[in-house]
Design a protein around this motif. Structure first.
Motif, mmCIF file in Angstrom:
data_model
loop_
_atom_site.group_PDB
_atom_site.id
_atom_site.type_symbol
_atom_site.label_atom_id
_atom_site.label_comp_id
_atom_site.label_asym_id
_atom_site.label_seq_id
_atom_site.Cartn_x
_atom_site.Cartn_y
_atom_site.Cartn_z
ATOM 1 N N CYS A 72 63.127 -3.394 -12.638
ATOM 2 C CA CYS A 72 61.866 -2.878 -13.171
ATOM 3 C C CYS A 72 61.825 -3.041 -14.684
ATOM 4 C CB CYS A 72 61.702 -1.378 -12.872
ATOM 5 S SG CYS A 72 61.825 -0.934 -11.148
ATOM 6 N N GLU A 74 59.586 -0.934 -17.628
ATOM 7 C CA GLU A 74 58.604 0.124 -17.852
ATOM 8 C C GLU A 74 58.116 0.124 -19.294
ATOM 9 O OE1 GLU A 74 60.992 3.452 -16.848
ATOM 10 O OE2 GLU A 74 60.675 3.268 -14.684
ATOM 11 N N GLU A 100 56.511 7.604 -19.534
ATOM 12 C CA GLU A 100 56.229 6.292 -18.935
ATOM 13 C C GLU A 100 54.754 6.212 -18.563
ATOM 14 O OE1 GLU A 100 56.774 4.082 -14.657
ATOM 15 O OE2 GLU A 100 58.179 5.687 -15.186
ATOM 16 N N ASN A 103 54.615 0.514 -15.139
ATOM 17 C CA ASN A 103 55.850 0.026 -14.535
ATOM 18 C C ASN A 103 55.605 -1.307 -13.846
ATOM 19 O OD1 ASN A 103 58.482 -0.121 -13.627
ATOM 20 N ND2 ASN A 103 58.121 1.144 -11.825
#
Length: 333
Positions: A72, A74, A100, A103
């Motif tokens: 991932c 983010e 966050e 993503n």
């Protein structure tokens, strides 16, 4: 037909060009072994290397057992000094100064379930973005309950209850619970779900009853949730016109369920008081607590509250065991 190069560029363009979030308030995290993503962010997008944080598998690798998975990346937003000092990225995240907001999951591997990863022939992107979290950023508010669309629902509830938000922390909890639950239930009923004692209908019933219970805690002693539905629909009908089309049906279902709850909760009060009068025990059995909850929709926290006023408690271990047993039975059916 696109992967890391395009997805990163588009994410950055949307946040910094369309929404005009200042670049110097954004941080990027990548999986610690994904140097490819790090190079793309630094060399192609132009994010400074010191604002690209490498994190381990627990934070920046998406997988769920066997099947497609991948690293991932983010994008995080720095909400500023009012949320605390910035000593490090990790510290700022712990105090909610950094949150966050985006993503990107680079689904590029197949996990055989035994920890063996092979490259997927066709790779893909899963983009995750929290609409209300992003609205908090854009409107510079502390939490989703202060976003404009929810504010109007809360104001309606406050008007019905005759209370003000931020006057009392305990009252604020009830206001937020009702706001969240009436919005959820409005959409659920609009999608065709009906209150029942199993499955998603049971979830709907519990949400409605919990909202009604918190209405009572605010001093609202009459059915009121259907009145709040109008505000929920007004705030959402531009994006969800079907809510307006089904408004009469939604209000009818919610009003009927709340009225039934008021009847059953009154029966629950009477039954609990009768049990208290007939026993010398200081602990209410788990069976009695479960009967009140499952049959009469009488919340366990309300049972505990009333018992505490009488110097009594409840056998919560037995109650939880019966709840679990009921859930397993419902799941099996």
């Amino acid at each position: 037909d696109y992967f890391k190069h395009e997805a990163t560029a588009w994410a950055w363009e949307y946040l910094t060009k369309v929404l005009e979030i200042p670049e110097d308030r954004l941080w990027v995290t990548i999986y610690e072994e994904d140097d490819e993503a790090g190079d793309i962010w630094a060399n192609e997008v132009g994010v400074p290397r010191d604002r690209i944080i490498k994190l381990g598998k627990a934070d920046n690798f998406w997988e769920h057992g066997s099947g497609p998975c991948g690293p991932c990346s983010e994008i995080h937003f720095d909400r500023g000094e009012k949320y605390g000092p910035f000593e490090s990225f990790e510290q700022a995240g712990e105090c909610d100064r950094i949150i966050e907001i985006w993503n990107l999951v680079f689904t590029q591997f197949d996990n055989d379930g035994k920890g063996n990863y092979t490259q997927l022939a066709t790779k893909n992107i899963d983009t995750g973005m929290g609409l209300e979290r992003l609205a908090c950023v854009m409107q510079d508010v502390d939490n989703l309950f202060e976003v404009d669309t929810l504010q109007n629902i809360m104001k309606k509830i406050c008007s019905v209850a005759g209370v003000n938000y931020h006057d009392d922390p305990t009252t604020d909890v009830s206001i937020r619970v009702i706001t969240d639950h009436i919005r959820s239930t409005t959409f659920m009923v609009g999608d065709g779900i009906r209150p029942s004692n199993e499955g998603r209908g049971y979830v709907l019933r519990r949400l409605l009853r919990r909202a009604a219970r918190h209405g009572r805690l605010l001093g609202i002693n009459h059915p009121f949730l259907a009145d709040v539905v109008d505000t929920v629909i007004h705030e959402n009908e531009c994006a969800y016109p079907e809510l307006r089309e089904k408004s009469a049906m939604i209000k009818k279902v919610i009003a009927f369920e709340e009225e039934n709850f008021y009847k059953t909760i009154d029966k629950g009060f009477a039954l609990l008081n009768d049990i208290i009068d007939r026993t010398d025990a200081k602990v209410l059995s788990g069976e009695d607590a479960f009967l009140l909850s499952d049959t009469f929709g009488f919340p366990i926290d309300l049972t505990k509250e009333i018992l505490s006023e009488k110097g009594m408690s409840v056998d919560e271990d037995r109650f939880r065991a019966l709840v679990l047993q009921q859930r397993e039975t419902a799941r099996a059916s």
